[in-house]
Design an enzyme around this catalytic site. Structure first.
Site, PDB file in Angstrom:
ATOM      1  N   LYS A 202      -2.605   5.448   6.191  1.00 50.42           N
ATOM      2  CA  LYS A 202      -3.986   5.352   5.043  1.00 50.42           C
ATOM      3  C   LYS A 202      -4.225   3.745   4.943  1.00 50.42           C
ATOM      4  CE  LYS A 202      -3.811   5.540   0.326  1.00 50.42           C
ATOM      5  NZ  LYS A 202      -2.493   5.590  -1.218  1.00 50.42           N
TER       6      LYS A 202
ATOM      7  N   SER B 232      -4.643   9.873  -4.485  1.00 53.62           N
ATOM      8  CA  SER B 232      -5.000   8.234  -3.488  1.00 53.62           C
ATOM      9  C   SER B 232      -4.707   8.532  -2.187  1.00 53.62           C
ATOM     10  CB  SER B 232      -4.360   7.354  -4.232  1.00 53.62           C
ATOM     11  OG  SER B 232      -4.257   6.501  -3.054  1.00 53.62           O
TER      12      SER B 232
ATOM     13  N   SER C 198       0.507   9.276  -5.975  1.00 56.01           N
ATOM     14  CA  SER C 198      -0.654   8.911  -4.842  1.00 56.01           C
ATOM     15  C   SER C 198       0.057   9.791  -3.589  1.00 56.01           C
ATOM     16  CB  SER C 198      -1.089   7.806  -4.649  1.00 56.01           C
ATOM     17  OG  SER C 198      -1.797   7.554  -5.576  1.00 56.01           O
TER      18      SER C 198
END
Length: 461
Positions: A81, A154, A178
């Site tokens: 991420k 997310s 998330s």
């Protein structure tokens, strides 16, 4: 090389690499070609670190050729991420204005992945500040099961890239669900570990006391292997002995699993319960805290901590993040103190639940992935920065710190995945992996892959 190698599990690929049936560099080139061909539509990556991936692949090939195997996933290409700092590789935290920001050091977990010999293909898409809407310049990821539908929250880029075969597994973050939301929306297994077990140093925070870093993968074995790499030395604190699955007691709150959710989710939950019973587990009725109240409590604490994180920084582009910060600015000290006290009570209440059961089973969300046009048309409650229905079932375990594993639970009529979550006592990740493995042996969800028909239609249009 097998042209469908991107559909292999990470563990299967690692075994082939370690036997020297394949070269890491060849797999990396295949994945980079696939990202180039597909991700212009799926938008799961913010940055592709091709040069770094090739260097790491060459190092891995040399080490494996010499018989040095750093870890069970040595040589496997993954992605992380884009809120995780990566030395010399752009780290945007979901903001287009930061796509030329190059950290001088890696996040702690990125160092651990490198030490374990994994190969980093790039940085994965997320909303600005890991909350709410994506930066319009970067764009939002598209669900590979059907591009017209929501891909999760997310860590959506992590979910999309893993499901679409643009990496073999991914690292996400989870402050209120998330990791679990995009795992459910993309037919993946995703883990929010026990609070504090995986180092968050070098990860841009949303709310430090709620933030977790964890793995996302297409099989339980992949999930466990990546978690062990992320946890590093802390994995020694995780339970070692394999549990006796047949003796397990699984707690279910009927209000959570039936009264408060879409009928499709209720049906998926009942089917999951039946499979667990078929495995010899026993269902036990439990009472969990009201999830709407948990969500409102989470919003107070998350918003207040986010205000501290963003103090002195440039005003966010995202209206969702600005809304969160404005909400946090209105939370006075008495309200925050009351929320902190209530959080402790919730943690104690969940510990009491685990006196009578070994695991908790609940939905990840009360609805299946909605169409994107329907989602963006919904106006949020004026009082709150996000709807309680979005996070109610997941945020409780960020508040209490218990490990929660999302796993597939079925599909909608449109072919969209839905998921459930298993929650365990703190430090019992191995129990979660064990149950996910045994469950998947009879459910077989890890064998299913998106056909990417809508992506192909778009590319060929």
């Amino acid at each position: 090389m097998n042209e469908h190698i991107h559909d292999w599990t990470a563990v299967r690929l690692a075994q082939a690499l370690h036997r020297r049936e394949l070269r890491v560099i060849d797999v990396v080139e295949h994945m980079l070609d696939r990202i180039t061909a597909r991700d212009s539509v799926l938008r799961s990556y913010v940055t592709v670190s091709a040069s770094l991936a090739r260097r790491q692949a060459c190092r891995a090939d040399a080490e494996l050729e010499a018989g040095r195997i750093r870890s069970p996933l040595h040589g496997v290409p993954i992605a992380v991420k884009d809120s995780l700092a990566t030395r010399g590789v752009a780290t945007s935290n979901g903001a287009a204005r930061l796509t030329d920001h190059y950290p001088i050091r890696d996040a702690a977990v990125v160092t651990r992945l490198d030490d374990s010999g994994l190969v980093m293909l790039g940085k994965l898409n997320l909303p600005e500040g890991a909350f709410g809407l994506h930066d319009p310049i970067i764009g939002a990821p598209r669900n590979p099961w059907h591009m017209d539908y929501w891909p999760g929250a997310s860590s959506s880029g992590s979910g999309v890239a893993t499901a679409a075969g643009l990496c073999f597994a991914a690292v996400g973050t989870d402050s209120g669900g998330s990791i679990r939301h995009p795992s459910a929306a993309n037919n993946l297994f995703g883990l929010k570990p026990t609070a504090g077990l995986v180092d968050t140093t070098g990860v841009f925070p949303l709310a430090p006391s709620l933030d977790h870093v964890g793995p996302m993968a297409r099989s339980p074995a992949d999930l466990e292997a990546l978690f062990m790499a992320l946890a590093g030395a802390a994995r020694r604190s995780v339970e070692v002995d394999e549990p006796d699955g047949g003796a397990l007691r699984v707690g279910v709150d009927r209000i959570w699993s039936e009264e408060a959710v879409d009928p499709l989710i209720s049906r998926a939950m009942r089917e999951t319960e039946c499979r667990l019973v078929d495995l010899g587990m026993k269902l036990e009725p439990i009472h969990l805290p009201a999830w709407r109240e948990c969500a409102e409590l989470w919003m107070i604490l998350c918003a207040r901590e986010a205000v501290g994180v963003h103090a002195g920084l440039e005003t966010p582009v995202s209206p969702s993040l600005r809304r969160l910060l404005a909400f946090g600015a209105t939370a006075d000290a008495d309200r925050v103190e009351a929320a902190v006290i209530q959080r402790k009570r919730l943690a104690s209440a969940i510990e009491d639940v685990f006196v009578g059961v070994d695991l908790i089973l609940s939905p990840v969300q009360c609805f299946a992935p909605p169409r994107i046009d329907r989602l963006t048309a919904v106006e949020p409650d004026d009082r709150l920065p996000i709807s309680p229905t979005d996070i109610g079932f997941t945020c409780l375990f960020n508040l209490t710190g218990h490990p929660a594993l999302a796993m597939p639970a079925g599909f909608t009529e449109e072919g969209l995945p839905v998921g459930c979550q298993l929650v365990a006592p703190k430090g019992r990740e191995r129990l979660l992996f064990h149950v996910a493995r045994t469950f998947d042996k009879i459910a077989g969800f890890s064998l299913r892959r998106p056909q990417l028909k809508s992506v192909d239609q778009f590319l060929n249009a």
